[in-house]
Design an enzyme around this catalytic site. Structure first.
Site, PDB file in Angstrom:
ATOM      1  N   HIS A 175     -83.243  12.763 -30.899  1.00  0.00           N
ATOM      2  CA  HIS A 175     -82.924  12.241 -29.576  1.00  0.00           C
ATOM      3  C   HIS A 175     -84.106  11.430 -29.066  1.00  0.00           C
ATOM      4  O   HIS A 175     -85.192  11.417 -29.669  1.00  0.00           O
ATOM      5  CB  HIS A 175     -82.568  13.359 -28.604  1.00  0.00           C
ATOM      6  CG  HIS A 175     -81.129  13.789 -28.705  1.00  0.00           C
ATOM      7  ND1 HIS A 175     -80.081  12.932 -28.442  1.00  0.00           N
ATOM      8  CD2 HIS A 175     -80.567  14.980 -29.047  1.00  0.00           C
ATOM      9  CE1 HIS A 175     -78.935  13.570 -28.614  1.00  0.00           C
ATOM     10  NE2 HIS A 175     -79.198  14.816 -28.987  1.00  0.00           N
ATOM     11  N   ASP A 194     -83.653   5.106 -25.813  1.00  0.00           N
ATOM     12  CA  ASP A 194     -82.243   4.778 -26.006  1.00  0.00           C
ATOM     13  C   ASP A 194     -81.897   3.370 -25.555  1.00  0.00           C
ATOM     14  O   ASP A 194     -81.207   2.628 -26.269  1.00  0.00           O
ATOM     15  CB  ASP A 194     -81.358   5.766 -25.245  1.00  0.00           C
ATOM     16  CG  ASP A 194     -81.188   7.094 -25.970  1.00  0.00           C
ATOM     17  OD1 ASP A 194     -81.596   7.179 -27.152  1.00  0.00           O
ATOM     18  OD2 ASP A 194     -80.666   8.040 -25.372  1.00  0.00           O
TER      19      ASP A 194
END
Length: 388
Positions: free
Chosen positions: A136, A166
């Site tokens: 992540h 991200d």
């Protein structure tokens, strides 16, 4: 008569998006905001026909149409290949090798469309020791050094939400890569694969910090530098009402204006030499004492219309209402929902939020018809569960 929406600079470009989360949808949103016709391929298990006709709450999915497909079925695979055959680009965010196993990998798609740009969004990239494993945003930042540099001195690193990895190092880099590859195709090049890895993107975003290290202008210990909260003239301060002010008076003339407008320092504090880092703790304490004498908005009224480089720290609700952002329409309202407007801006091909976020499968019949599927064939695919 319905008003014609602005075309956008990517008008005429068709993109297929294999549904995912985070950076992939963000890249697809950016392309849709810029005018591309983006078709989102959602899972059949996510389709809820009772919701059709109302906007989906996930704003990252705005601007596209959706088709529900079972990628594990032969019929679903054929649908994706048919869509790819009429598209300019396809983007996906699965682990390396997944789309190949599904029969919709780069080689499969290039067989039906050699000019296709195939964008791949992952955290670790398509190869390397970590490529097969999950991760992540926080993990990708940790590996690049970026997470090490974010936080207060003597305190643990602080995750910057998932904006840096991200969206900055991931989705934005994928969007740039797809547009660049499309430009090459328009110039006569063949289609190609764009390998957008968050670790690569975040590393590129940190280029300036590496440069400052080479110049001897950046310490590896966090919270001790000009731009990481180490400098008292580039930091946030609590005000009398418990809210915060952001101060970015880096250059001497901007700092001088800040001093002049605030009347810094309060007695018995002293205006010590700010260029000596040894004085920074004393200087920070003096500024903190001064800023606690007024509310955030009182300071903002005094300082923001100046070169003091100060701004109030607004919360998510307040930001769209700020006079500057309101004047620029930085946030827009679509279907009753306040949301960030498309960016950047174009003088000749303006962007807009063309469609609300679709529900999975909301445009299945429409998109299959555009792809040349006869209604009987569509009925067969539905009966088999390949589409919904």
């Amino acid at each position: 008569m319905t008003a014609q929406l602005p075309a956008g600079p990517l008008a005429g470009v068709r993109v297929i998006e294999l549904a995912g989360i985070g950076p992939g949808p963000f890249a697809a949103m950016m392309l849709a905001d810029l005018g591309a016709d983006v078709i989102r391929v959602d899972r059949v298990t996510d389709v809820d026909v009772s919701a059709f006709g109302t906007p989906h709450p996930d704003l990252l999915n705005r601007g596209r149409r959706s088709i529900g497909v079972d990628l594990k079925s032969a019929g679903g695979r054929d649908v994706v290949l048919a869509l790819a055959g009429g598209a300019d680009a396809l983007i996906e965010g699965f682990r390396p090798g997944v789309t190949e196993r599904l029969g919709v990998g780069p080689a499969d798609c290039h067989m039906v469309n050699p000019r296709l740009v195939y964008g791949r969004m992952t955290g670790w990239g398509q190869d390397g020791p970590s490529a097969p494993y999950a991760g992540h945003d926080i993990d990708y930042l940790a590996l690049t050094g970026a997470l090490h540099g974010i936080g207060r001195a003597g305190q643990p690193p602080v995750p910057p939400m998932n904006l840096l990895g991200d969206f900055g190092g991931g989705g934005m880099m994928l969007a740039l890569g797809v547009v660049s590859a499309l430009y090459a195709v328009r110039g006569g090049a063949a289609g190609q694969v764009v390998d957008a890895a968050i670790v690569d993107g975040v590393a590129v975003l940190s280029t300036q910090i590496h440069a400052l290290r080479q110049l001897g202008m950046w310490q590896d210990s966090r919270g001790l530098n000009l731009l990481d909260g180490g400098a008292p003239f580039y930091d946030t301060y609590e005000c009398a009402d418990g809210r915060y002010l952001a101060v970015g008076a880096l250059e001497p003339r901007f700092y001088d204006e800040l001093v002049q407008r605030t009347g810094f320092p309060l007695p018995p504090d002293e205006a010590v030499d700010r260029t000596d880092p040894a004085n920074w703790p004393t200087l920070r304490a003096a500024w903190a004492r001064l800023f606690r004498t007024r509310s955030r908005d009182e300071w903002a009224a005094l300082l923001t219309a100046s070169d003091a480089c100060v701004a109030p720290v607004l919360d998510w609700r307040e930001a769209p209402e700020h006079p500057h952002l309101a004047a620029r329409d930085t946030f827009v309202v679509r279907d009753g929902v306040v949301q960030p407007a498309p960016a950047p801006r174009f003088s000749g091909t303006p962007t807009s939020v063309r469609r609300p976020p679709p529900w999975p499968g909301e445009h299945t019949d429409e998109l299959l018809a555009e792809a040349g599927y006869h209604p009987d064939r569509v009925a067969d695919l539905r009966a088999a569960g390949a589409v919904r």
